[in-house]
Motif scaffolding. Structure first.
Motif, PDB file in Angstrom:
ATOM      1  N   ARG A   7       0.835  -1.204   0.000  1.00  0.00           N
ATOM      2  CA  ARG A   7       0.000   0.000   0.000  1.00  0.00           C
ATOM      3  C   ARG A   7       0.869   1.252   0.000  1.00  0.00           C
ATOM      4  NH1 ARG A   7       2.304   1.971   4.166  1.00  0.00           N
ATOM      5  NH2 ARG A   7       1.945   1.192   6.240  1.00  0.00           N
ATOM      6  N   ALA A   9       0.414   5.037   1.508  1.00  0.00           N
ATOM      7  CA  ALA A   9      -0.502   5.583   2.526  1.00  0.00           C
ATOM      8  C   ALA A   9      -0.218   7.062   2.801  1.00  0.00           C
ATOM      9  CB  ALA A   9      -0.368   4.757   3.798  1.00  0.00           C
ATOM     10  N   PRO A  10      -0.548   7.937   1.861  1.00  0.00           N
ATOM     11  CA  PRO A  10      -0.245   9.357   2.070  1.00  0.00           C
ATOM     12  C   PRO A  10      -1.258  10.046   2.978  1.00  0.00           C
ATOM     13  CG  PRO A  10      -1.397   9.084  -0.004  1.00  0.00           C
ATOM     14  CD  PRO A  10      -1.230   7.701   0.574  1.00  0.00           C
ATOM     15  N   SER A  11      -0.828  11.137   3.576  1.00  0.00           N
ATOM     16  CA  SER A  11      -1.747  12.001   4.323  1.00  0.00           C
ATOM     17  C   SER A  11      -2.091  13.196   3.441  1.00  0.00           C
ATOM     18  CB  SER A  11      -1.068  12.521   5.588  1.00  0.00           C
ATOM     19  OG  SER A  11      -0.741  11.445   6.419  1.00  0.00           O
ATOM     20  N   GLU A  41      -4.388   8.520   4.959  1.00  0.00           N
ATOM     21  CA  GLU A  41      -4.128   8.653   6.393  1.00  0.00           C
ATOM     22  C   GLU A  41      -4.529  10.076   6.792  1.00  0.00           C
ATOM     23  OE1 GLU A  41      -0.425   6.650   7.514  1.00  0.00           O
ATOM     24  OE2 GLU A  41      -1.622   4.875   7.100  1.00  0.00           O
ATOM     25  N   TYR A 193      -1.223   7.766  14.686  1.00  0.00           N
ATOM     26  CA  TYR A 193      -0.634   7.118  13.512  1.00  0.00           C
ATOM     27  C   TYR A 193      -0.287   5.661  13.828  1.00  0.00           C
ATOM     28  CZ  TYR A 193       3.186   5.457  10.659  1.00  0.00           C
ATOM     29  OH  TYR A 193       3.988   4.650   9.904  1.00  0.00           O
ATOM     30  N   VAL A 197      -2.302   2.713  11.730  1.00  0.00           N
ATOM     31  CA  VAL A 197      -1.571   2.078  10.631  1.00  0.00           C
ATOM     32  C   VAL A 197      -1.494   0.561  10.847  1.00  0.00           C
ATOM     33  CG1 VAL A 197       0.816   2.186  11.487  1.00  0.00           C
ATOM     34  CG2 VAL A 197       0.378   2.597   9.109  1.00  0.00           C
ATOM     35  N   THR A 210       5.753  -1.293   2.644  1.00  0.00           N
ATOM     36  CA  THR A 210       6.906  -0.543   2.125  1.00  0.00           C
ATOM     37  C   THR A 210       6.723   0.901   2.552  1.00  0.00           C
ATOM     38  OG1 THR A 210       5.887   0.074   0.016  1.00  0.00           O
ATOM     39  CG2 THR A 210       7.000  -2.061   0.098  1.00  0.00           C
ATOM     40  N   ARG A 211       7.810   1.518   2.999  1.00  0.00           N
ATOM     41  CA  ARG A 211       7.761   2.928   3.384  1.00  0.00           C
ATOM     42  C   ARG A 211       9.177   3.423   3.605  1.00  0.00           C
ATOM     43  NH1 ARG A 211       4.651   1.568   8.947  1.00  0.00           N
ATOM     44  NH2 ARG A 211       6.350   0.499  10.005  1.00  0.00           N
ATOM     45  N   LEU A 215      10.815   5.740   8.867  1.00  0.00           N
ATOM     46  CA  LEU A 215       9.821   5.068   9.723  1.00  0.00           C
ATOM     47  C   LEU A 215      10.303   3.703  10.205  1.00  0.00           C
ATOM     48  CD1 LEU A 215       6.578   6.218   7.922  1.00  0.00           C
ATOM     49  CD2 LEU A 215       7.227   6.711  10.276  1.00  0.00           C
TER      50      LEU A 215
HETATM   51  N1  GLU Z   1       1.154   8.358   6.230  1.00  0.00           N
HETATM   52  C1  GLU Z   1       2.560   8.136   6.370  1.00  0.00           C
HETATM   53  C2  GLU Z   1       3.331   9.223   5.678  1.00  0.00           C
HETATM   54  O1  GLU Z   1       2.745   9.982   4.907  1.00  0.00           O
HETATM   55  C3  GLU Z   1       2.978   6.806   5.789  1.00  0.00           C
HETATM   56  C4  GLU Z   1       2.946   5.796   6.838  1.00  0.00           C
HETATM   57  C5  GLU Z   1       3.272   4.395   6.463  1.00  0.00           C
HETATM   58  O2  GLU Z   1       3.527   4.099   5.287  1.00  0.00           O
HETATM   59  O3  GLU Z   1       3.244   3.576   7.367  1.00  0.00           O
HETATM   60  O4  GLU Z   1       4.521   9.351   5.920  1.00  0.00           O
END
Ligand code: GLU
Length: 278
Positions: A7, A9-11, A41, A193, A197, A210-211, A215
Motif C-alpha cells: 500500500r 498511505a499518504p496524508s 491517512e 498514527y 496504521v 513498504t515505506r 519510519l
Molecule cells: N502516512 C505516512 C506518511 O505519509 C505513511 C505511513 C506508512 O507508510 O506507514 O509518511
C-alpha cells in the motif's frame, strides 16, 4: 515473496512531491504480481484539506498508477480504532494522560535529563503514577486527556523477543522501549498514527509494508502492537528517502518540488521515473 499486497498511505495534508512519487512507485512495483492499495491517512483533521485529497489521486493517476477500489479513509474508522484501544485497555496497558506539552517540558527540566525517542522527548511518566480516584475525578471534570501505552507492562506481556523482517536489511528483534509510553489516542483525535496504521494494514490484508527508512524505528513499536492486538505480522521493506540538491529530505511545505509544479514546468511521468531511478 509470492504475490504481496502493498500500500501507499499518504496524508492529504499537502501536495505530493518526488518523495511520495518514489514511495508510491516502489510500493506498486513490489505489488506487480500482487495487489496495490492506496490508503488515506487523514486522521489529523486540523491539517487535512479536501483539495489535497483530490490532487493526490490525480497525481498518482498521472504517474500511471492504478490501485484497488475502494480506497480506505482512516477518518471513516474511528470506531474501529476505539475497539483496538479497548482491547489494550482490557489488558491494563493504557492510562489517561492529562499533561500538556508545557507540563511535560517542565517535568523533564525538573528531572534534568531528557532521553529522546523516535517521536521526540520520552514522556517522563507523570500520569502513570496517578491514583484511580484522581484519574476518575479529572475525567469527571471533563479535563482533556490522551491515552498512553504503558510500554514496560506491554513488553512484559508480549515478550522481548518479537522478531520482524525487513526484506532488504534482514531480521530485527523489536525494541519498542525506544518510544517510552507512547500516545495511542490523542486529546484531539481518538487514534494515533501508530495505532491506525497497524490496524489498517491488518484489515486490508497488507503482507508487505513498504515505506521510507525514516519510519524504520516505528516498526519496532508496530510489531509490539500487532502482538498485543493479535494481528497478522507482515514483512517490511524500508526504502531510501529522496533528498534535494542540499541533501535535505523533501518536505510537503517545499511547494516548488510538488509533482503539480513539475508537471506545469513540463515534466512527464517518464522524467519523474528517470529522475528517481524507477
Ligand atoms: N502516512 C505516512 C506518511 O505519509 C505513511 C505511513 C506508512 O507508510 O506507514 O509518511
Amino acid at each position: 515473496m509470492p504475490d504481496p499486497t502493498t500500500r501507499f498511505a499518504p496524508s492529504p495534508t499537502g501536495w505530493l512531491h518526488l518523495g511520495h512519487a518514489y514511495a508510491a512507485l516502489f510500493a506498486a512495483d513490489r505489488a506487480r504480481q500482487g495487489r496495490f492499495l492506496v490508503r488515506l491517512e487523514d486522521i489529523d483533521g486540523t491539517r487535512v484539506r479536501p483539495e489535497y485529497e483530490t490532487a493526490l489521486f490525480e497525481d498518482l493517476a498521472w504517474l500511471g498508477l492504478r490501485w484497488e477500489q475502494p480506497v480506505l479513509k482512516q477518518s471513516d474508522h474511528f470506531a474501529d480504532y476505539r475497539v483496538g484501544l479497548q482491547k489494550l485497555d482490557a489488558l491494563g496497558l493504557l492510562y489517561p494522560c492529562f499533561c500538556t506539552r508545557k507540563h511535560i517540558q517542565e517535568e523533564i527540566a525538573r528531572a534534568g535529563q531528557a532521553p529522546h525517542g523516535p517521536d521526540g522527548l520520552l514522556y517522563p511518566g507523570t500520569c502513570r503514577q496517578l491514583s484511580a480516584t484522581e484519574r476518575a475525578e479529572r475525567q469527571g471534570r471533563g479535563e482533556a486527556y490522551a491515552l498512553r501505552l504503558d510500554i514496560a507492562k506491554a513488553i512484559a506481556i508480549a515478550g522481548n523477543d518479537l522478531a520482524w523482517q525487513d526484506l532488504a536489511r534482514g531480521q530485527f528483534i523489536a525494541t519498542p522501549e525506544i518510544f517510552g509510553d507512547v500516545v495511542l489516542a490523542r486529546k484531539d483525535t481518538p487514534a494515533s498514527y501508530h495505532l491506525s496504521v497497524v490496524m489498517d494494514d491488518a484489515r486490508q490484508g497488507v503482507t508487505l509494508v513498504t515505506r521510507g527508512e525514516d519510519l524504520l524505528e516505528a516498526t519496532h513499536l508496530h510489531r509490539l502492537l500487532m502482538e498485543l492486538l493479535k494481528l497478522p505480522v507482515p514483512q517490511w521493506e524500508h526504502h531510501r528517502l529522496i533528498v534535494d540538491e542540499n541533501g535535505r529530505r523533501l518536505a510537503k511545505r517545499d511547494d516548488a518540488r510538488s509533482l503539480r509544479a513539475l508537471r506545469e514546468e513540463g515534466w512527464t511521468p517518464e522524467r519523474v521515473r528517470d529522475s528517481l531511478g524507477c
